[in-house]
Design a protein around this motif. Structure first.
Motif, mmCIF file in Angstrom:
data_model
loop_
_atom_site.group_PDB
_atom_site.id
_atom_site.type_symbol
_atom_site.label_atom_id
_atom_site.label_comp_id
_atom_site.label_asym_id
_atom_site.label_seq_id
_atom_site.Cartn_x
_atom_site.Cartn_y
_atom_site.Cartn_z
ATOM 1 N N GLU A 226 0.818 -1.211 0.000
ATOM 2 C CA GLU A 226 0.000 0.000 0.000
ATOM 3 C C GLU A 226 0.851 1.260 0.000
ATOM 4 O O GLU A 226 0.512 2.257 -0.644
ATOM 5 C CB GLU A 226 -0.957 0.012 1.199
ATOM 6 C CG GLU A 226 -2.172 -0.871 1.020
ATOM 7 C CD GLU A 226 -3.223 -0.623 2.103
ATOM 8 O OE1 GLU A 226 -3.045 0.331 2.882
ATOM 9 O OE2 GLU A 226 -4.191 -1.373 2.152
ATOM 10 N N ASP A 227 1.972 1.227 0.726
ATOM 11 C CA ASP A 227 2.854 2.395 0.755
ATOM 12 C C ASP A 227 3.542 2.598 -0.591
ATOM 13 O O ASP A 227 3.799 3.743 -0.999
ATOM 14 C CB ASP A 227 3.910 2.245 1.861
ATOM 15 C CG ASP A 227 3.297 2.299 3.247
ATOM 16 O OD1 ASP A 227 2.233 2.941 3.396
ATOM 17 O OD2 ASP A 227 3.869 1.684 4.160
ATOM 18 N N PRO B 271 -0.092 3.382 -3.678
ATOM 19 C CA PRO B 271 -1.195 3.967 -2.896
ATOM 20 C C PRO B 271 -2.596 3.650 -3.417
ATOM 21 O O PRO B 271 -3.557 3.653 -2.645
ATOM 22 C CB PRO B 271 -0.914 5.471 -2.970
ATOM 23 C CG PRO B 271 0.562 5.563 -3.194
ATOM 24 C CD PRO B 271 0.903 4.401 -4.063
ATOM 25 N N MET C 74 -3.838 1.018 -3.947
ATOM 26 C CA MET C 74 -4.356 -0.163 -3.241
ATOM 27 C C MET C 74 -5.266 0.207 -2.081
ATOM 28 O O MET C 74 -6.133 -0.579 -1.688
ATOM 29 C CB MET C 74 -3.192 -1.009 -2.706
ATOM 30 C CG MET C 74 -2.856 -2.227 -3.540
ATOM 31 S SD MET C 74 -1.719 -3.316 -2.649
ATOM 32 C CE MET C 74 -2.788 -4.006 -1.400
ATOM 33 N N ARG C 75 -5.085 1.399 -1.510
ATOM 34 C CA ARG C 75 -5.870 1.795 -0.348
ATOM 35 C C ARG C 75 -7.354 1.896 -0.661
ATOM 36 O O ARG C 75 -8.193 1.813 0.240
ATOM 37 C CB ARG C 75 -5.347 3.125 0.203
ATOM 38 C CG ARG C 75 -3.914 3.022 0.740
ATOM 39 C CD ARG C 75 -3.298 4.382 0.987
ATOM 40 N NE ARG C 75 -1.887 4.251 1.358
ATOM 41 C CZ ARG C 75 -1.011 5.251 1.314
ATOM 42 N NH1 ARG C 75 -1.401 6.470 0.923
ATOM 43 N NH2 ARG C 75 0.244 5.046 1.659
ATOM 44 N N TYR D 228 -8.844 -0.196 -2.725
ATOM 45 C CA TYR D 228 -9.307 -1.494 -3.210
ATOM 46 C C TYR D 228 -10.467 -2.020 -2.362
ATOM 47 O O TYR D 228 -10.487 -1.853 -1.129
ATOM 48 C CB TYR D 228 -8.173 -2.514 -3.164
ATOM 49 C CG TYR D 228 -7.226 -2.464 -4.348
ATOM 50 C CD1 TYR D 228 -7.280 -1.441 -5.292
ATOM 51 C CD2 TYR D 228 -6.256 -3.456 -4.526
ATOM 52 C CE1 TYR D 228 -6.403 -1.395 -6.358
ATOM 53 C CE2 TYR D 228 -5.372 -3.424 -5.593
ATOM 54 C CZ TYR D 228 -5.461 -2.386 -6.502
ATOM 55 O OH TYR D 228 -4.585 -2.355 -7.559
ATOM 56 N N HIS E 70 -8.537 -6.662 -3.030
ATOM 57 C CA HIS E 70 -7.417 -6.943 -2.124
ATOM 58 C C HIS E 70 -7.078 -8.427 -2.134
ATOM 59 O O HIS E 70 -5.895 -8.812 -2.176
ATOM 60 C CB HIS E 70 -7.762 -6.482 -0.704
ATOM 61 C CG HIS E 70 -6.600 -6.562 0.251
ATOM 62 N ND1 HIS E 70 -6.299 -7.717 0.950
ATOM 63 C CD2 HIS E 70 -5.654 -5.648 0.607
ATOM 64 C CE1 HIS E 70 -5.236 -7.508 1.704
ATOM 65 N NE2 HIS E 70 -4.831 -6.270 1.509
ATOM 66 N N THR F 221 -5.229 -9.335 -5.158
ATOM 67 C CA THR F 221 -3.833 -8.895 -5.067
ATOM 68 C C THR F 221 -3.004 -9.900 -4.278
ATOM 69 O O THR F 221 -1.877 -10.231 -4.657
ATOM 70 C CB THR F 221 -3.756 -7.506 -4.404
ATOM 71 O OG1 THR F 221 -4.505 -6.571 -5.179
ATOM 72 C CG2 THR F 221 -2.312 -7.030 -4.302
#
Length: 367
Positions: free
Chosen positions: A268-269, A272, A274-275, A277, A282, A285
């Motif tokens: 996520e970092d 970004p 992904m936040r 999702y 998720h 992933t």
């Protein structure tokens, strides 16, 4: 479903207009989930003069390859892919019960099995029917055959040769174990399936007695026979693959769950997007990262850079077809590189894959 290569025992061949028409009719029946129309299509083709072998290899195999290609392009879903494959399997069974080969029976017996963990049975099923049409006695054991059960069968029935099918490269360590076990029991092994590479390089690397790229070539190779197997007492994987001595494969495969967990946690970092999702995105992933780790470990097993790089670029194309930026794979590869910093072969594989991904997505795409 995720399949690196769903190719069957025959690639889509160039045929005349009649063959192409039969393929389109079969494809239409599969798209409609109509088993009866699918069976009627192949029987009509045989009534018109097409041989059962040609129906298997010039119609059903190419159409099954198309099923995989349509899934990869995100034009059909997993359920549709499974339904189409199941219909093709039942059509093959119907054809087998109503077909007579033009070859006289010659008494040769083959045990044909998919290696442990390999659930793509259709390529092997096609081979089994071609062999039967050509006069062979075939014990087809189906998908996911545990090696100890395979060996017990061989001792009980004593075939002339064992044919092992493997479609997914992550099952190559299992294929290697099966090859060694069969040969240790005194039976030669013919390897086939997409996992062994289009040139058969992994079949040779893992010590198979022979490899065939398709069903017809397999039968021709079987007909030539095999010399007696030279038994090697206590043969180990490292005897065939000296690079395993560095323990990278063992350590990476044992730590695979932690590699996946840590990569997803830190992703996520690095990515970004992904936040935002959903729970389903998720989970997908997580599955994608797990497949990457699986292919990394099997590439360590074979010490083959191209195997891992090809899988990563294939995954990038699958993600792009589903609206996910292919460059999102760069952060995952970078995070794996950090975790495996003390493993030189792992770093090499990851660097090669990152370079291949950059060539596909363009420089700066990961930023």
């Amino acid at each position: 479903m995720t399949s690196y290569d769903t190719d069957t025992t025959a690639s889509p061949a160039t045929g005349d207009a009649d063959v192409l028409l039969v393929r389109e009719r079969l494809w239409g029946a599969l798209a409609d989930r109509d088993e009866y129309a699918a069976a009627a299509t192949v029987f009509a083709a045989m009534d018109s003069g097409m041989t059962p072998e040609d129906v298997l290899l010039e119609v059903i195999a190419p159409v099954q390859h198309r099923v995989g290609a349509e899934w990869a392009a995100n034009r059909i879903g997993v359920a549709q892919e499974h339904a189409a494959t199941a219909i093709n399997d039942r059509v093959i069974a119907a054809l087998a019960h109503h077909s007579v080969g033009k070859f006289a029976a010659h008494g040769g017996r083959v045990t044909l099995a998919c290696v442990d963990g390999e659930w793509h049975a259709l390529p092997a099923r096609l081979l089994a029917e071609v062999l039967r049409l050509r006069g062979w006695q075939v014990d087809f054991l189906g998908a996911q055959v545990p090696t100890p059960h395979l060996i017990a069968h061989l001792h009980q029935h004593g075939p002339d040769v064992v044919a092992l099918s493997c479609s997914i490269p992550t099952r190559l360590p299992n294929a290697h174990a099966a090859i060694v076990a069969c040969q240790s029991a005194g039976f030669p092994v013919l390897a086939g399936g997409a996992a062994f590479g289009r040139d058969g390089r992994f079949a040779r690397q893992l010590g198979a007695d022979a490899w065939a790229p398709d069903a017809r070539t397999a039968e021709e190779r079987l007909r030539r026979g095999f010399p007696a197997v030279r038994r090697v007492p206590n043969r180990q994987p490292v005897d065939d693959l000296p690079h395993l001595a560095d323990q990278e494969y063992t350590l990476a495969s044992r730590s695979a769950p932690q590699l996946v967990k840590s990569t997803v946690t830190d992703l996520e970092d690095r990515f970004p997007a992904m936040r935002a999702y959903s729970a389903e995105q998720h989970q997908r992933t997580v599955e994608d990262v797990a497949h990457i780790v699986d292919f990394l470990t099997v590439s360590l097993y074979t010490d083959d850079d191209a195997l891992f790089a090809d899988f990563v670029t294939w995954t990038a194309e699958i993600l792009a077809a589903r609206g996910v930026p292919a460059a999102s794979l760069h952060p995952a590869l970078d995070l794996l590189t950090i975790q495996l910093n003390d493993f030189p072969r792992s770093r090499r594989l990851l660097r090669t894959a990152n370079d291949a991904l950059t060539a596909l997505t363009g420089p700066g795409a990961s930023e």
